[in-house]
Design a protein around this motif. Structure first.
Motif, PDB file in Angstrom:
ATOM      1  N   ASN A  51     -16.348   9.475  -8.662  1.00 16.63           N
ATOM      2  CA  ASN A  51     -15.943  10.184  -7.446  1.00 16.63           C
ATOM      3  C   ASN A  51     -16.447  11.625  -7.425  1.00 16.63           C
ATOM      4  N   ALA A  52     -16.662  12.208  -8.585  1.00 14.01           N
ATOM      5  CA  ALA A  52     -17.191  13.574  -8.629  1.00 14.01           C
ATOM      6  C   ALA A  52     -18.594  13.625  -8.037  1.00 14.01           C
ATOM      7  N   LYS A  53     -19.299  12.503  -8.097  1.00 16.35           N
ATOM      8  CA  LYS A  53     -20.658  12.437  -7.547  1.00 16.35           C
ATOM      9  C   LYS A  53     -20.707  11.653  -6.241  1.00 16.35           C
ATOM     10  N   ASN A  54     -19.536  11.233  -5.752  1.00 16.38           N
ATOM     11  CA  ASN A  54     -19.492  10.424  -4.532  1.00 16.38           C
ATOM     12  C   ASN A  54     -20.437   9.223  -4.620  1.00 16.38           C
ATOM     13  N   THR A  55     -20.398   8.576  -5.751  1.00 13.08           N
ATOM     14  CA  THR A  55     -21.351   7.498  -5.998  1.00 13.08           C
ATOM     15  C   THR A  55     -20.660   6.299  -6.639  1.00 13.08           C
ATOM     16  N   VAL A  56     -21.045   5.123  -6.197  1.00 12.80           N
ATOM     17  CA  VAL A  56     -20.648   3.867  -6.814  1.00 12.80           C
ATOM     18  C   VAL A  56     -21.902   3.200  -7.346  1.00 12.80           C
ATOM     19  N   TYR A  57     -21.765   2.558  -8.490  1.00  9.01           N
ATOM     20  CA  TYR A  57     -22.904   1.924  -9.140  1.00  9.01           C
ATOM     21  C   TYR A  57     -22.726   0.416  -9.217  1.00  9.01           C
ATOM     22  N   LEU A  58     -23.830  -0.265  -9.215  1.00 10.14           N
ATOM     23  CA  LEU A  58     -23.851  -1.706  -9.449  1.00 10.14           C
ATOM     24  C   LEU A  58     -24.827  -1.957 -10.581  1.00 10.14           C
ATOM     25  N   GLN A  59     -24.304  -2.277 -11.732  1.00  6.11           N
ATOM     26  CA  GLN A  59     -25.134  -2.585 -12.889  1.00  6.11           C
ATOM     27  C   GLN A  59     -25.395  -4.091 -12.888  1.00  6.11           C
ATOM     28  N   MET A  60     -26.655  -4.435 -12.768  1.00  3.58           N
ATOM     29  CA  MET A  60     -27.063  -5.837 -12.740  1.00  3.58           C
ATOM     30  C   MET A  60     -27.673  -6.189 -14.092  1.00  3.58           C
ATOM     31  N   ASN A  61     -26.997  -7.034 -14.827  1.00  6.25           N
ATOM     32  CA  ASN A  61     -27.526  -7.529 -16.098  1.00  6.25           C
ATOM     33  C   ASN A  61     -27.802  -9.023 -15.956  1.00  6.25           C
ATOM     34  N   GLY A  97     -33.272 -11.973 -16.291  1.00  9.00           N
ATOM     35  CA  GLY A  97     -32.814 -11.640 -17.631  1.00  9.00           C
ATOM     36  C   GLY A  97     -32.882 -10.170 -17.964  1.00  9.00           C
ATOM     37  N   GLY A  98     -33.471  -9.373 -17.075  1.00  3.75           N
ATOM     38  CA  GLY A  98     -33.577  -7.938 -17.293  1.00  3.75           C
ATOM     39  C   GLY A  98     -32.329  -7.217 -16.837  1.00  3.75           C
ATOM     40  N   SER A  99     -32.504  -5.969 -16.409  1.00  2.07           N
ATOM     41  CA  SER A  99     -31.370  -5.211 -15.890  1.00  2.07           C
ATOM     42  C   SER A  99     -31.858  -4.221 -14.840  1.00  2.07           C
ATOM     43  N   LEU A 100     -30.945  -3.866 -13.973  1.00  3.60           N
ATOM     44  CA  LEU A 100     -31.244  -2.932 -12.893  1.00  3.60           C
ATOM     45  C   LEU A 100     -29.940  -2.293 -12.476  1.00  3.60           C
ATOM     46  N   ARG A 101     -29.983  -1.019 -12.128  1.00  4.09           N
ATOM     47  CA  ARG A 101     -28.784  -0.350 -11.641  1.00  4.09           C
ATOM     48  C   ARG A 101     -29.011   0.185 -10.238  1.00  4.09           C
ATOM     49  N   LEU A 102     -28.127  -0.208  -9.364  1.00  7.20           N
ATOM     50  CA  LEU A 102     -28.147   0.293  -7.993  1.00  7.20           C
ATOM     51  C   LEU A 102     -27.106   1.399  -7.843  1.00  7.20           C
ATOM     52  N   SER A 103     -27.380   2.316  -6.935  1.00 10.63           N
ATOM     53  CA  SER A 103     -26.444   3.394  -6.630  1.00 10.63           C
ATOM     54  C   SER A 103     -26.105   3.371  -5.157  1.00 10.63           C
ATOM     55  N   CYS A 104     -24.902   3.804  -4.853  1.00  8.84           N
ATOM     56  CA  CYS A 104     -24.455   3.939  -3.465  1.00  8.84           C
ATOM     57  C   CYS A 104     -23.855   5.326  -3.329  1.00  8.84           C
ATOM     58  N   ALA A 105     -24.517   6.190  -2.606  1.00  6.05           N
ATOM     59  CA  ALA A 105     -24.056   7.557  -2.425  1.00  6.05           C
ATOM     60  C   ALA A 105     -23.432   7.716  -1.049  1.00  6.05           C
ATOM     61  N   GLY A 106     -22.272   8.339  -1.015  1.00  7.93           N
ATOM     62  CA  GLY A 106     -21.576   8.535   0.253  1.00  7.93           C
ATOM     63  C   GLY A 106     -21.433  10.000   0.590  1.00  7.93           C
ATOM     64  N   SER A 107     -21.377  10.291   1.886  1.00 10.89           N
ATOM     65  CA  SER A 107     -21.151  11.653   2.344  1.00 10.89           C
ATOM     66  C   SER A 107     -20.531  11.606   3.730  1.00 10.89           C
ATOM     67  N   GLY A 108     -19.888  12.707   4.107  1.00  8.91           N
ATOM     68  CA  GLY A 108     -19.307  12.799   5.433  1.00  8.91           C
ATOM     69  C   GLY A 108     -17.914  12.218   5.544  1.00  8.91           C
ATOM     70  N   PHE A 109     -17.326  11.792   4.442  1.00 12.08           N
ATOM     71  CA  PHE A 109     -15.959  11.292   4.428  1.00 12.08           C
ATOM     72  C   PHE A 109     -15.399  11.519   3.027  1.00 12.08           C
ATOM     73  N   GLN A 114     -22.282   8.863   5.991  1.00 13.78           N
ATOM     74  CA  GLN A 114     -23.485   8.191   5.480  1.00 13.78           C
ATOM     75  C   GLN A 114     -23.179   7.480   4.173  1.00 13.78           C
ATOM     76  N   LEU A 115     -23.751   6.305   4.036  1.00 12.37           N
ATOM     77  CA  LEU A 115     -23.754   5.563   2.786  1.00 12.37           C
ATOM     78  C   LEU A 115     -25.193   5.129   2.551  1.00 12.37           C
ATOM     79  N   GLN A 116     -25.691   5.402   1.392  1.00  6.45           N
ATOM     80  CA  GLN A 116     -27.081   5.069   1.112  1.00  6.45           C
ATOM     81  C   GLN A 116     -27.197   4.361  -0.224  1.00  6.45           C
ATOM     82  N   ALA A 117     -27.650   3.129  -0.164  1.00 15.37           N
ATOM     83  CA  ALA A 117     -27.918   2.369  -1.382  1.00 15.37           C
ATOM     84  C   ALA A 117     -29.331   2.670  -1.856  1.00 15.37           C
TER      85      ALA A 117
END
Length: 119
Positions: free
Chosen positions: A74-84, A15-27, A3-6
C-alpha cells in the motif's frame, strides 16, 4: 482521475516465472480490494485472484492456486501478481480492478498487459 495500470507482461516460457504489477492512483488505494482478471483469446474474462483491503486476505481460483501469488504494497499503491510455473493456457490479457470487497463488484478497471506463455 482514477487510474489502474497493469504492467510487466511479456513472453515467458512454461515453467518459468513472471511478475505483474498493478499501480493505482486517484483513489485511496489501501481502502480497496484489488483483483486480477484475465481474458484469453476467444474466451470470457475470468477473475482468478483477489486481495482484500483491511486484512489482506487472499483468494485464488483452483486454476492458479499453488502457482500464482497476489500481494500488495500500500505504501507504493501497487498490487503484484507473481506467476510461477505458468502454463500455455495462462496466456491472456491480464487486468487489475479495484472494489470494496473481493466478493463484490469492481468499481475501477485498468488496461491490461499481455502475457504469452510458450510451451
Amino acid at each position: 482521475d482514477v487510474q489502474l495500470q497493469a504492467s510487466g507482461g511479456g513472453l515467458v516460457q512454461a515453467g518459468g516465472s513472471l511478475r505483474l504489477s498493478c499501480a493505482g492512483s486517484g483513489f485511496t488505494f489501501a481502502d480497496y480490494a484489488i483483483g486480477w482478471f484475465r481474458q484469453a483469446p476467444g474466451k470470457e474474462r475470468e477473475g482468478d485472484l483477489c486481495i482484500g483491503s483491511s486484512d489482506g486476505s487472499t483468494y485464488y481460483t483452483d486454476s492458479v492456486k499453488g502457482r500464482f501469488t497476489i500481494s500488495r504494497d500500500n505504501a507504493k499503491n501497487t498490487v503484484y501478481l507473481q506467476m510461477n510455473s505458468p502454463k500455455p493456457e495462462d496466456t491472456a490479457d491480464y487486468y487489475c480492478a479495484a472494489g470494496w470487497l473481493c466478493s463484490g463488484g469492481m468499481d475501477f478497471w485498468g488496461k491490461g498487459t499481455l502475457v504469452t506463455v510458450s510451451s
